[in-house]
Design a protein around this motif. Sequence first.
Motif, PDB file in Angstrom:
ATOM      1  N   HIS A  61      -6.724   2.993   0.176  1.00 17.55           N
ATOM      2  CA  HIS A  61      -5.748   3.871   1.442  1.00 17.55           C
ATOM      3  C   HIS A  61      -6.806   4.855   1.157  1.00 17.55           C
ATOM      4  CE1 HIS A  61      -2.838   3.628   4.957  1.00 17.55           C
ATOM      5  NE2 HIS A  61      -3.470   5.303   5.004  1.00 17.55           N
TER       6      HIS A  61
ATOM      7  N   CYS B 206       1.034  -0.795   0.302  1.00 15.23           N
ATOM      8  CA  CYS B 206       0.213   0.387   0.317  1.00 15.23           C
ATOM      9  C   CYS B 206       0.980   1.359  -0.222  1.00 15.23           C
ATOM     10  CB  CYS B 206      -1.150   0.291   0.876  1.00 15.23           C
ATOM     11  SG  CYS B 206      -1.864   1.450   1.463  1.00 15.23           S
TER      12      CYS B 206
ATOM     13  N   PHE C 175       0.292   4.405   0.788  1.00 12.98           N
ATOM     14  CA  PHE C 175      -0.425   5.177   2.011  1.00 12.98           C
ATOM     15  C   PHE C 175      -0.269   4.786   3.359  1.00 12.98           C
ATOM     16  CE2 PHE C 175      -2.949   6.681  -1.930  1.00 12.98           C
ATOM     17  CZ  PHE C 175      -1.634   8.062  -2.092  1.00 12.98           C
ATOM     18  N   CYS C 176       0.315   3.155   3.731  1.00  8.44           N
ATOM     19  CA  CYS C 176       0.380   2.875   5.000  1.00  8.44           C
ATOM     20  C   CYS C 176       1.738   3.233   5.507  1.00  8.44           C
ATOM     21  CB  CYS C 176       0.270   0.941   5.176  1.00  8.44           C
ATOM     22  SG  CYS C 176      -1.425   0.672   5.073  1.00  8.44           S
TER      23      CYS C 176
ATOM     24  N   HIS D 221      -4.364   1.037   7.533  1.00  7.95           N
ATOM     25  CA  HIS D 221      -4.698   0.910   6.523  1.00  7.95           C
ATOM     26  C   HIS D 221      -6.289   0.976   6.295  1.00  7.95           C
ATOM     27  CE1 HIS D 221      -4.322  -0.133   2.523  1.00  7.95           C
ATOM     28  NE2 HIS D 221      -5.528  -1.537   2.085  1.00  7.95           N
TER      29      HIS D 221
HETATM   30 ZN   LIG Z   1      -2.843   1.233   3.566  1.00 10.66          ZN
END
Ligand SMILES: [Zn+2]
Length: 402
Positions: free
Chosen positions: A278, A192, A194-195, A234
Motif C-alpha cells: 500500500h 492491509c 494502510f487501507c 488500496h
Molecule cells: Zn491497502
Amino acid sequence: MSLKLSLLSHSKFKGVDILLTSPWPKDVWNYGNPPTEANLKSCSALVASAAVSLKPRYHFSALQGENYERLPYRNHAVLQESAQHVSRFIALAGVGNPDKKKYIYAFTIVPMRAMDAAELVKQPLDVTENPYRKPEKDGKKSQAARATEEEEEPAQQFFFDLSKQQGKKRHSDGRGGQAKQPKKHPQPTGPCWFCLASPEVEKHLVVSIGEHCYVALAKGGLTSDHVLILPIGHYQAIVDLSSDVVEECEKYKASLRKFYRSKGKRYVMFERNYRSQHLQLQVVPLPLTCCTTEDIKESFIVQGQEQNLELLEIPQHTDIKQIVQPGTPYFYVELDSGEKLFHRIKKNFPLQFGREVLASEAILNIPTRADWKACKLSQEEEESQAKSFRREFEPFDFSLQD
Ligand SMILES: [Zn+2]
C-alpha cells in the motif's frame, strides 16, 4: 527518404543541426505547449518520421503561416537510453504577413561536431517528452509479479477504523459522508495495514482525511512532524493512482509545504515501491538551515553509490509514470522544490534507505534514529503528538477549507 538513408548509414550519426521542412510534422505539439491557430490537419506524418530519424537540433517549418515555438523535446527515453541532444521545433509565419506574426528567427549555433559531448546533451529544465514517440505498451510484468509476492514489511504499520471516525469537519457540498470511498479501486488480497477502512484501529495517528487520501503521523517517525500521505483505497504505488487521487496527493503536498515553510523547514518526500503493498509517501521535514537542496540530492546519490544503488536525477517536468510501468519496483525521492531522484530497484534494496540517508551525519545527524524501532513512543505520547500536529496543521490543511 533517400536523405534519411544516406545520413543514417553513417555509423556515428547523431543528428542534424538544422532541418527545414515546408509542412509541419504531425503531432509535434504532443506533450508540449499547444499551438494557437495553425491548421493542424495538414501536418505531415512523413515529416514527423524524418524528424524522429534525423534528430534536428532546430527544425523550422513555414507552411501553416503561423508562428509557433515548441518547448524543446528529448530524443532519448529517460533512464533507458543514454542522453542525447534536445530538438527545438520553430514555425514561422510568412514574410511581411499583415498580422505582423513573427517570421524571422535569429540565433547562433555551434555545429554539433564542434561541441563537447556533455555540452551537447545538456537538458534544459523545460524539456518535454518526444512528441512522436508512442508510450510503451509492452506490459512487462515479470518484476510486477515479483514485487507483489513479497510480503509487506511490518515496520510503521497501524490500523484505522473509518467507521469510528469522529468530529471531523467534512466537505459541505451536500454529498454527505457517502462519497468518501473512491468509486472503484483495487482491493487488497489480505488484510492491509494502510487501507483506511481496515477493521483494526490505531486511529490516533491520523491527522487529516480528504476524499481520496489521508495523512498520518509516521509511527516511530524520524522527527516529531514526519508524516505519511496515503491513499484511502488500496493502491500499491504512485504510478498506479488514478488522476483524482494524484490530484489530491498534490494538494496535500502543497498544504504540507506551506505548513513546514511556516516553521522554517522544507520537506523531503520519498516512496519505496518494493516489499510494500500500500503506497506510503513518507514526508520528512528538515530545517532550511540544515542543508541546501543540492546537499540533500548529493547525500542520496553518494550514499546510494556506497551501496551500489544508482540514483538518477530526473527532469522536474517528467512524470514518474513516463519512466516506469506499473508494477516495477522503484525508490523515488522528491524535494518540495520539485527536484526528483529515481532508482529502479533490482533486488535486495535496503528497506530503510530513505530514512538512513536523512538521519545521516550529512543531513539531520541523528543516526541513532535511522531505525524506526528506536523511535517508538507510548500510545499517550503518540496521541499528544498527533493532537498538536492536527492543531498546528489545521490552518494549512486544504481538506478543511471551504
Ligand atoms: Zn491497502
